[in-house]
Design a protein around this motif. Structure first.
Motif, PDB file in Angstrom:
ATOM      1  N   ILE A   5       0.836  -1.204   0.000  1.00 19.56           N
ATOM      2  CA  ILE A   5       0.000   0.000   0.000  1.00 19.56           C
ATOM      3  C   ILE A   5       0.869   1.251   0.000  1.00 19.56           C
ATOM      4  O   ILE A   5       0.586   2.239  -0.703  1.00 19.56           O
ATOM      5  CB  ILE A   5      -0.942  -0.016   1.221  1.00 19.56           C
ATOM      6  CG1 ILE A   5      -1.903  -1.212   1.135  1.00 19.56           C
ATOM      7  CG2 ILE A   5      -1.730   1.281   1.302  1.00 19.56           C
ATOM      8  CD1 ILE A   5      -2.755  -1.400   2.369  1.00 19.56           C
ATOM      9  N   LYS A   6       1.960   1.216   0.795  1.00 22.96           N
ATOM     10  CA  LYS A   6       2.851   2.380   0.832  1.00 22.96           C
ATOM     11  C   LYS A   6       3.464   2.640  -0.545  1.00 22.96           C
ATOM     12  O   LYS A   6       3.547   3.777  -0.998  1.00 22.96           O
ATOM     13  CB  LYS A   6       3.959   2.142   1.859  1.00 22.96           C
ATOM     14  CG  LYS A   6       3.469   2.099   3.298  1.00 22.96           C
ATOM     15  CD  LYS A   6       4.615   1.768   4.246  1.00 22.96           C
ATOM     16  CE  LYS A   6       4.124   1.655   5.689  1.00 22.96           C
ATOM     17  NZ  LYS A   6       5.230   1.267   6.616  1.00 22.96           N
ATOM     18  N   LEU A   7       3.881   1.571  -1.213  1.00 20.76           N
ATOM     19  CA  LEU A   7       4.488   1.727  -2.530  1.00 20.76           C
ATOM     20  C   LEU A   7       3.450   2.169  -3.558  1.00 20.76           C
ATOM     21  O   LEU A   7       3.736   2.993  -4.427  1.00 20.76           O
ATOM     22  CB  LEU A   7       5.129   0.401  -2.952  1.00 20.76           C
ATOM     23  CG  LEU A   7       5.861   0.385  -4.299  1.00 20.76           C
ATOM     24  CD1 LEU A   7       7.012   1.399  -4.285  1.00 20.76           C
ATOM     25  CD2 LEU A   7       6.384  -1.011  -4.603  1.00 20.76           C
ATOM     26  N   ALA A   8       2.233   1.616  -3.451  1.00 16.28           N
ATOM     27  CA  ALA A   8       1.173   1.952  -4.412  1.00 16.28           C
ATOM     28  C   ALA A   8       0.733   3.405  -4.278  1.00 16.28           C
ATOM     29  O   ALA A   8       0.430   4.072  -5.273  1.00 16.28           O
ATOM     30  CB  ALA A   8      -0.013   1.020  -4.224  1.00 16.28           C
ATOM     31  N   SER A   9       0.690   3.897  -3.038  1.00 16.68           N
ATOM     32  CA  SER A   9       0.254   5.282  -2.837  1.00 16.68           C
ATOM     33  C   SER A   9       1.364   6.251  -3.204  1.00 16.68           C
ATOM     34  O   SER A   9       1.102   7.343  -3.714  1.00 16.68           O
ATOM     35  CB  SER A   9      -0.173   5.499  -1.383  1.00 16.68           C
ATOM     36  OG  SER A   9       0.923   5.284  -0.509  1.00 16.68           O
ATOM     37  N   GLY A  10       2.632   5.846  -2.973  1.00 18.18           N
ATOM     38  CA  GLY A  10       3.763   6.691  -3.346  1.00 18.18           C
ATOM     39  C   GLY A  10       3.648   8.078  -2.767  1.00 18.18           C
ATOM     40  O   GLY A  10       3.955   9.069  -3.434  1.00 18.18           O
ATOM     41  N   GLY A  11       3.174   8.179  -1.549  1.00 15.96           N
ATOM     42  CA  GLY A  11       2.828   9.477  -0.987  1.00 15.96           C
ATOM     43  C   GLY A  11       1.421   9.790  -1.442  1.00 15.96           C
ATOM     44  O   GLY A  11       0.460   9.436  -0.782  1.00 15.96           O
ATOM     45  N   THR A  12       1.286  10.413  -2.580  1.00  9.01           N
ATOM     46  CA  THR A  12      -0.035  10.636  -3.178  1.00  9.01           C
ATOM     47  C   THR A  12      -0.037  10.291  -4.662  1.00  9.01           C
ATOM     48  O   THR A  12      -1.070  10.404  -5.311  1.00  9.01           O
ATOM     49  CB  THR A  12      -0.474  12.110  -3.006  1.00  9.01           C
ATOM     50  OG1 THR A  12       0.525  12.957  -3.578  1.00  9.01           O
ATOM     51  CG2 THR A  12      -0.660  12.458  -1.548  1.00  9.01           C
ATOM     52  N   ASN A  13       1.103   9.885  -5.188  1.00  9.31           N
ATOM     53  CA  ASN A  13       1.189   9.522  -6.605  1.00  9.31           C
ATOM     54  C   ASN A  13       0.933   8.020  -6.739  1.00  9.31           C
ATOM     55  O   ASN A  13       1.802   7.194  -6.439  1.00  9.31           O
ATOM     56  CB  ASN A  13       2.569   9.885  -7.153  1.00  9.31           C
ATOM     57  CG  ASN A  13       2.661   9.644  -8.643  1.00  9.31           C
ATOM     58  OD1 ASN A  13       1.648   9.661  -9.335  1.00  9.31           O
ATOM     59  ND2 ASN A  13       3.863   9.405  -9.127  1.00  9.31           N
ATOM     60  N   ILE A  14      -0.259   7.648  -7.180  1.00 11.88           N
ATOM     61  CA  ILE A  14      -0.660   6.237  -7.215  1.00 11.88           C
ATOM     62  C   ILE A  14       0.072   5.514  -8.337  1.00 11.88           C
ATOM     63  O   ILE A  14       0.123   5.986  -9.470  1.00 11.88           O
ATOM     64  CB  ILE A  14      -2.183   6.113  -7.403  1.00 11.88           C
ATOM     65  CG1 ILE A  14      -2.900   6.809  -6.244  1.00 11.88           C
ATOM     66  CG2 ILE A  14      -2.594   4.645  -7.480  1.00 11.88           C
ATOM     67  CD1 ILE A  14      -4.394   6.869  -6.404  1.00 11.88           C
ATOM     68  N   GLU A  15       0.638   4.349  -8.003  1.00 12.02           N
ATOM     69  CA  GLU A  15       1.346   3.525  -8.972  1.00 12.02           C
ATOM     70  C   GLU A  15       0.757   2.126  -8.976  1.00 12.02           C
ATOM     71  O   GLU A  15       0.266   1.642  -7.956  1.00 12.02           O
ATOM     72  CB  GLU A  15       2.838   3.473  -8.640  1.00 12.02           C
ATOM     73  CG  GLU A  15       3.529   4.830  -8.697  1.00 12.02           C
ATOM     74  CD  GLU A  15       5.040   4.684  -8.590  1.00 12.02           C
ATOM     75  OE1 GLU A  15       5.585   3.771  -9.249  1.00 12.02           O
ATOM     76  OE2 GLU A  15       5.646   5.457  -7.855  1.00 12.02           O
ATOM     77  N   SER A  16       0.826   1.463 -10.128  1.00 17.06           N
ATOM     78  CA  SER A  16       0.320   0.099 -10.236  1.00 17.06           C
ATOM     79  C   SER A  16       1.356  -0.875  -9.679  1.00 17.06           C
ATOM     80  O   SER A  16       2.526  -0.848 -10.078  1.00 17.06           O
ATOM     81  CB  SER A  16       0.007  -0.243 -11.688  1.00 17.06           C
ATOM     82  OG  SER A  16       1.140  -0.016 -12.505  1.00 17.06           O
TER      83      SER A  16
END
Length: 810
Positions: A608-619
């Motif tokens: 979840i932390k990696l996917a949210s990237g702060g606020t930049n959502i990544e797949s």
């Protein structure tokens, strides 16, 4: 006693109608006529039979030679019409088995309405099929409903097979002196509660039944009765079940299939590249007709009562795992009693009935007197006084090795000498115990599987198995004819060939499973090599490593790079996913080394932390260990997504507070004491994450920290009243119930996230939460506006996009 169906094969690619075939004759030997082979072959002219053989057999192929010698194409056809139970001509009549058949026939007739068979057609002068359905409208309901299920084939097949196996396991437990003493009505409720808990998984303490725990465990470790009957074939049961249903559906309206099915890929395998193997021995592609499937399951000894369980499993799966089941034409049919519904009558009349008939006929057939006579005459080969056959067979083996010198690499000198003796012992046991070949408990079945595993270890080519059979038949033929005369000797030779042909099915099972994994892995690595620009030498080296590992362990291990490529290709190939345009940006996390439930949850938080990237959502995709071949489900999440809202159903009004899509799951979690809702319930209470580990009865429950939930309050830039409605949604659509297949390996636990589309969130709130009218009021849109729904949807999407921008999620 029901008689055999005259089912037609659906034309594969033509609209031409064909006449219904004439009834086939009974496969029953008469004591007073030893030489009449034609008495138990189909009633076709010799010229037609010869042309049939010529059209389907190649003289130079060992499998086809063996098939011809056993007349298996005719025998398999004849098995479909072996006569009624009261006409059995056998010395070993199994009264309990036949009683079970009669009981199942009665239940199908009385409870499922299959006795009123009616032939119908869109063109009244042409018979298309024999069906238990009452009208062509019912056939259309079944056909369209099934075609829609095919779009979700993986989900549907797993559901129906799991349900079927657990129902059969419960039936088996009842037979093992654990029958409930409850009244029938209470017993049905108990079984329903059990199945519900078993499919979702629980220690069943709330249901108060030790049988529930035992049944769920036996299925999970493949020790249930269906798994024991099928043995290694349990691994492709899902494909067999889907193929069985599909063939039955296509027999309803065969002329429609070209149009209705053109958007779906073929269910059966493509043409096999190995020209030395004939179709009847290719497990993934062996069944072409309903009769093929019936004879296959009969061969493995599935009990008649299990097909009643299959009926219940099919109807349940169509209700719960077909996303279109709520549509009016389907929901109305599900409300009908079993003897009136289209789906219920279809599965009972087109699947269960022919399966039970074939089971009875196969049991009848393998008890025929010709096999008893063969056993008596064959004893002379192994009584120690006759070396004629033994010597001739040994010479034939020596000739085989001369013709096939490469076989010396598979057999050492000692093995070459012992092959002759071991094969004679195998054939002796086969002839003596052939009547038990469909019993998974029998020693002969175990011996055949062990022989197959031994030959797999030696990497014996498929055709060599048939060559051995032909060599043995050549050696035994003079002896049989000298002892029984020409007429009976010919029949005995054919019976012996048939016995070996049936034995080959079980012997080849380990080899075919191994070969199928080889084929799947080869296709996978060819794609990987193309994506990674491997050289031919690099591809060959990797394939040698993989095939050696498969031979040694029965499976193989993929590298992290290979999994990353495979996961990206899987996303790229998902035609229904609008986000797949970004397939090559997918980040794949290899967590196959993580086995502890707590560590798995830790990796989920990292995901979840990696996917949210702060606020930049990544797949992102996190890949956990693959499913073991003997596991029913493997490690997996019961939760559909990381973030789902509870749905609280009011028993009095039927209304749901929260997300109706999760109402059943919410109720189950609460009733099973796996989760306690907040004291003050709302429409947006996050459900916990439920993880099920293989071999552990109770699932693991985890609550995602609030700092990782990333929920957005929905507000509109021009209508402040929208915020007052309290609507919210998660920013990350992390799906947890996907299963990925890479090169024959299944990964059932692969949490994956992409991005939300504003339309998707808007549809969820409008349709599931029924927010159209409240939002219209908040947006000052008149309730009588003819474009009400469209305007509300457009403004809601505007609010969703605004909310994402406000929280800086991109």
């Amino acid at each position: 006693t029901p008689q055999g169906h005259n089912r037609k094969k659906a034309p594969p690619s033509t609209m031409t109608m064909q006449k219904t075939p004439s009834p086939r004759r009974s496969v029953v030997f008469e004591e007073e006529d030893d030489g009449g082979l034609e008495d138990w072959l189909p009633s076709i002219e010799n010229a037609n039979r010869d042309s049939l053989i010529a059209a389907n057999m190649d003289e130079g192929r060992p499998f086809d030679q063996l098939l011809r010698r056993s007349s298996i194409k005719h025998l398999n056809a004849s098995l479909v019409d072996a006569g009624g139970i009261n006409n059995v001509s056998t010395d070993k009549k199994n009264d309990s088995f036949f009683d079970e058949c009669n009981t199942v026939f009665k239940m199908l007739r009385n409870s499922w309405g299959v006795n009123n068979v009616r032939i119908f057609s869109l063109e009244m002068d042409t018979q298309l099929s024999r069906s238990p359905l009452e009208s062509i409208q019912d056939a259309i309901i079944v056909t369209e409903g099934w075609n829609k299920s095919l779009a979700f084939r993986s989900m549907f097949s797993e559901a129906i097979v799991g349900r079927w196996r657990m129902l059969a396991a419960m039936t088996n437990l009842d037979d093992d002196n654990q029958k409930s003493k409850l009244p029938n009505s209470e017993r049905r409720q108990s079984i329903t509660a059990f199945i519900r808990s078993s499919m979702l998984g629980t220690d069943s303490e709330k249901n108060g039944s030790l049988n529930n725990i035992r049944t769920s465990h036996t299925v999970e470790v493949s020790n249930d009765p269906i798994a024991r009957c099928l043995g290694l074939r349990i691994r492709n049961l899902e494909a067999l079940v889907i193929g069985l249903i599909d063939v039955a559906v296509r027999e309803l309206c065969p002329h429609n299939q070209v149009v209705q099915r053109e958007a779906y890929r073929a269910l059966q395998g493509s043409n096999d590249p190995d020209e030395s193997i004939s179709n009847p021995f290719i497990h993934e592609n062996e069944c072409k007709t309903l009769d093929d499937y019936a004879n296959l399951f009969a061969k493995y000894g599935l009990r008649p009562k299990f097909w009643l369980d299959f009926c219940n499993a099919f109807v349940w799966a169509m209700k719960t795992h077909n996303p279109y089941a709520h549509q009016e034409q389907y929901s109305d049919d599900f409300e009908k009693p079993a003897h009136k519904g289209a789906f219920t009558r279809f599965v009972a009349g087109m699947i269960a009935l022919p399966m039970v008939e074939a089971t009875f006929r196969y049991e009848n057939y393998i008890q025929q007197r010709i096999f008893l006579k063969l056993e008596k005459i064959y004893s002379g080969i192994t009584d120690g006084n006759n070396n004629f056959v033994s010597g001739a067979f040994k010479n034939a083996i020596n000739s085989l090795f001369k013709e096939r010198p490469e076989m010396v690499d598979h057999f050492g000198e000692n093995d070459m000498d012992s092959l002759h003796t071991e094969f004679l012992i195998l054939m002796e046991n086969l002839v003596k115990n052939f009547s038990n070949v469909n019993n998974h408990h029998s020693e002969i079945r175990k011996m055949l599987i062990e022989q197959g595993e031994l030959w797999l270890e030696k990497q014996i080519p498929f055709d060599f198995v048939a060559l051995l059979g032909n060599a043995f038949l050549d050696a035994a033929k003079p002896y049989l004819h000298s002892k029984a005369g020409a007429a009976l000797g010919q029949n005995l030779e054919m019976a012996l060939a048939y016995i070996y042909k049936e034995a080959m099915h079980f012997i080849l099972t380990p080899l075919v499973i191994n070969r199928n994994l080889h084929t799947a892995s080869s296709k996978f690595y060819k794609e990987v090599a193309l994506e990674l620009s491997w050289s031919d030498q690099a591809l060959h080296k990797r394939m040698v490593e993989v095939h050696a590992e498969i031979l040694s362990t029965g499976t193989y291990t993929q590298t992290s790079e290979e999994i990353e490529v495979g996961a990206r290709l899987a996303w790229r190939n998902s035609s229904k996913c609008i986000g797949r345009i970004a397939w090559n940006t997918l980040k794949v996390r290899d967590c196959r080394h993580v086995f502890s439930p707590d560590m798995i949850f830790t990796e989920i938080c990292e995901h979840i932390k990696l996917a949210s990237g702060g606020t930049n959502i990544e797949s992102v995709m996190t890949v956990f260990r693959p499913q073991h071949p003997n596991e029913m489900w493997g490690m997996r999440f019961w939760s559909h997504q990381f973030f789902r809202y509870a749905g609280y159903k009011n028993k009095n009004t039927g209304k749901v507070l929260g997300d109706p899509a999760n109402a059943d799951f919410t109720e189950y979690l609460i009733n099973s004491s796996l989760w306690s809702p907040p004291l003050i319930r709302s429409g947006f209470d996050l459900l916990p994450l439920i993880l099920k580990m293989p071999g552990i009865a109770k699932p693991f429950v985890y609550n995602i920290p609030k700092t990782l939930t990333h929920e957005l309050d929905i507000e509109h830039p021009q209508f402040p009243a929208v915020k007052g409605l309290g609507l919210k949604w998660g920013a990350i659509p992390a799906i947890t119930n996907f299963k990925m297949n890479l090169g024959g390996l299944n990964y059932p636990c692969i949490p994956f996230n992409g991005w939300f589309v504003s339309t998707e969130i808007a549809r969820n709130l409008l349709e599931r939460y029924q927010m159209t009218i409240p939002l219209a009021k908040a947006m000052n849109i008149p309730s009588n506006d003819r474009m009400l729904a469209q305007k509300v949807s457009a403004e809601l999407e505007n609010a969703i996009l605004h909310s994402f921008e406000m929280h800086e999620y991109t």
